[in-house]
Design a protein around this motif. Structure first.
Motif, PDB file in Angstrom:
ATOM      1  N   MET A   1       0.836  -1.181   0.000  1.00  0.00           N
ATOM      2  CA  MET A   1       0.000   0.000   0.000  1.00  0.00           C
ATOM      3  C   MET A   1       0.881   1.244   0.000  1.00  0.00           C
ATOM      4  O   MET A   1       0.632   2.181  -0.741  1.00  0.00           O
ATOM      5  N   GLN A   2       1.901   1.226   0.842  1.00  0.00           N
ATOM      6  CA  GLN A   2       2.786   2.387   0.906  1.00  0.00           C
ATOM      7  C   GLN A   2       3.440   2.645  -0.449  1.00  0.00           C
ATOM      8  O   GLN A   2       3.482   3.782  -0.918  1.00  0.00           O
ATOM      9  N   GLU A   3       3.901   1.591  -1.081  1.00  0.00           N
ATOM     10  CA  GLU A   3       4.545   1.736  -2.391  1.00  0.00           C
ATOM     11  C   GLU A   3       3.564   2.307  -3.418  1.00  0.00           C
ATOM     12  O   GLU A   3       3.908   3.173  -4.221  1.00  0.00           O
ATOM     13  N   ARG A   4       2.318   1.801  -3.386  1.00  0.00           N
ATOM     14  CA  ARG A   4       1.307   2.290  -4.326  1.00  0.00           C
ATOM     15  C   ARG A   4       1.053   3.778  -4.121  1.00  0.00           C
ATOM     16  O   ARG A   4       0.973   4.551  -5.070  1.00  0.00           O
ATOM     17  N   LEU A   5       0.957   4.204  -2.869  1.00  0.00           N
ATOM     18  CA  LEU A   5       0.712   5.620  -2.587  1.00  0.00           C
ATOM     19  C   LEU A   5       1.900   6.499  -2.965  1.00  0.00           C
ATOM     20  O   LEU A   5       1.728   7.613  -3.460  1.00  0.00           O
ATOM     21  N   ILE A   6       3.098   6.000  -2.738  1.00  0.00           N
ATOM     22  CA  ILE A   6       4.288   6.768  -3.129  1.00  0.00           C
ATOM     23  C   ILE A   6       4.324   6.926  -4.640  1.00  0.00           C
ATOM     24  O   ILE A   6       4.595   8.013  -5.161  1.00  0.00           O
ATOM     25  N   ASN A   7       4.009   5.849  -5.356  1.00  0.00           N
ATOM     26  CA  ASN A   7       3.963   5.941  -6.821  1.00  0.00           C
ATOM     27  C   ASN A   7       2.854   6.883  -7.277  1.00  0.00           C
ATOM     28  O   ASN A   7       3.021   7.624  -8.238  1.00  0.00           O
ATOM     29  N   ARG A   8       1.723   6.869  -6.581  1.00  0.00           N
ATOM     30  CA  ARG A   8       0.636   7.793  -6.916  1.00  0.00           C
ATOM     31  C   ARG A   8       1.109   9.231  -6.752  1.00  0.00           C
ATOM     32  O   ARG A   8       0.785  10.106  -7.543  1.00  0.00           O
ATOM     33  N   GLY A   9       1.894   9.469  -5.715  1.00  0.00           N
ATOM     34  CA  GLY A   9       2.385  10.818  -5.446  1.00  0.00           C
ATOM     35  C   GLY A   9       3.250  11.377  -6.557  1.00  0.00           C
ATOM     36  O   GLY A   9       3.346  12.591  -6.730  1.00  0.00           O
ATOM     37  N   LYS A  10       3.864  10.500  -7.322  1.00  0.00           N
ATOM     38  CA  LYS A  10       4.720  10.953  -8.420  1.00  0.00           C
ATOM     39  C   LYS A  10       3.906  11.618  -9.533  1.00  0.00           C
ATOM     40  O   LYS A  10       4.429  12.443 -10.273  1.00  0.00           O
ATOM     41  N   THR A  11       2.638  11.259  -9.650  1.00  0.00           N
ATOM     42  CA  THR A  11       1.820  11.810 -10.731  1.00  0.00           C
ATOM     43  C   THR A  11       0.611  12.597 -10.242  1.00  0.00           C
ATOM     44  O   THR A  11       0.005  13.324 -11.007  1.00  0.00           O
ATOM     45  N   SER A  12       0.253  12.444  -8.963  1.00  0.00           N
ATOM     46  CA  SER A  12      -0.977  13.065  -8.468  1.00  0.00           C
ATOM     47  C   SER A  12      -0.803  14.527  -8.080  1.00  0.00           C
ATOM     48  O   SER A  12      -1.774  15.261  -7.987  1.00  0.00           O
ATOM     49  N   GLY A  13       0.424  14.909  -7.811  1.00  0.00           N
ATOM     50  CA  GLY A  13       0.646  16.263  -7.328  1.00  0.00           C
ATOM     51  C   GLY A  13       0.362  16.412  -5.845  1.00  0.00           C
ATOM     52  O   GLY A  13       0.409  17.513  -5.306  1.00  0.00           O
ATOM     53  N   ARG A  14       0.059  15.306  -5.165  1.00  0.00           N
ATOM     54  CA  ARG A  14      -0.219  15.349  -3.725  1.00  0.00           C
ATOM     55  C   ARG A  14       1.104  15.353  -2.969  1.00  0.00           C
ATOM     56  O   ARG A  14       1.865  14.398  -3.030  1.00  0.00           O
ATOM     57  N   SER A  15       1.338  16.398  -2.245  1.00  0.00           N
ATOM     58  CA  SER A  15       2.591  16.495  -1.496  1.00  0.00           C
ATOM     59  C   SER A  15       2.615  15.563  -0.283  1.00  0.00           C
ATOM     60  O   SER A  15       3.673  15.286   0.263  1.00  0.00           O
ATOM     61  N   ASP A  16       1.434  15.059   0.137  1.00  0.00           N
ATOM     62  CA  ASP A  16       1.402  14.192   1.307  1.00  0.00           C
ATOM     63  C   ASP A  16       1.539  12.712   0.950  1.00  0.00           C
ATOM     64  O   ASP A  16       1.409  11.859   1.808  1.00  0.00           O
ATOM     65  N   ASP A  17       1.815  12.396  -0.308  1.00  0.00           N
ATOM     66  CA  ASP A  17       2.084  11.014  -0.680  1.00  0.00           C
ATOM     67  C   ASP A  17       3.579  10.741  -0.585  1.00  0.00           C
ATOM     68  O   ASP A  17       4.259  10.477  -1.561  1.00  0.00           O
ATOM     69  N   ASN A  18       4.089  10.826   0.636  1.00  0.00           N
ATOM     70  CA  ASN A  18       5.483  10.507   0.902  1.00  0.00           C
ATOM     71  C   ASN A  18       5.515   9.515   2.061  1.00  0.00           C
ATOM     72  O   ASN A  18       4.517   9.338   2.765  1.00  0.00           O
ATOM     73  N   ALA A  19       6.632   8.857   2.242  1.00  0.00           N
ATOM     74  CA  ALA A  19       6.719   7.766   3.223  1.00  0.00           C
ATOM     75  C   ALA A  19       6.313   8.212   4.628  1.00  0.00           C
ATOM     76  O   ALA A  19       5.548   7.515   5.306  1.00  0.00           O
ATOM     77  N   GLU A  20       6.773   9.352   5.064  1.00  0.00           N
ATOM     78  CA  GLU A  20       6.463   9.811   6.426  1.00  0.00           C
ATOM     79  C   GLU A  20       4.962  10.065   6.602  1.00  0.00           C
ATOM     80  O   GLU A  20       4.364   9.633   7.585  1.00  0.00           O
ATOM     81  N   SER A  21       4.357  10.746   5.660  1.00  0.00           N
ATOM     82  CA  SER A  21       2.921  11.045   5.753  1.00  0.00           C
ATOM     83  C   SER A  21       2.076   9.784   5.661  1.00  0.00           C
ATOM     84  O   SER A  21       1.071   9.638   6.355  1.00  0.00           O
TER      85      SER A  21
END
Length: 80
Positions: free
Chosen positions: A1-21
């Motif tokens: 799940m974490q990996e999927r969200l981090i990958n989403r962050g690369k294209t979503s523009g969401r600054s909170d899609d990082n490991a810490e968040s």
């Protein structure tokens, strides 16, 4: 799940899609949502369904779980 969200962050523009968040969101979910799940589980009102399969397979699992409880497809299609 974490990996999927981090990958989403690369294209979503969401600054909170990082490991810490993401770890913080997981922790918050466990702390706030799981007590509710456990409460209803104690009342036999929770059905667990594996959600790692395809969407169609997950849907079939949900239908089977609800059917075991006497809820047929016609009754829950309206909830979609």
């Amino acid at each position: 799940m974490q990996e999927r969200l981090i990958n989403r962050g690369k294209t979503s523009g969401r600054s909170d899609d990082n490991a810490e968040s993401i770890k913080k969101r997981f922790r918050t979910f466990v702390e706030t949502s799981m007590p509710v799940v456990e409460y209803f589980e104690g009342q036999d009102k929770v059905e667990k369904v594996m959600a790692t399969s395809s969407p169609d397979e997950v849907y079939e699992g949900v239908k089977q779980s609800l059917s075991k409880r006497g809820i047929e497809q016609e009754q829950f299609i309206a909830l979609q």
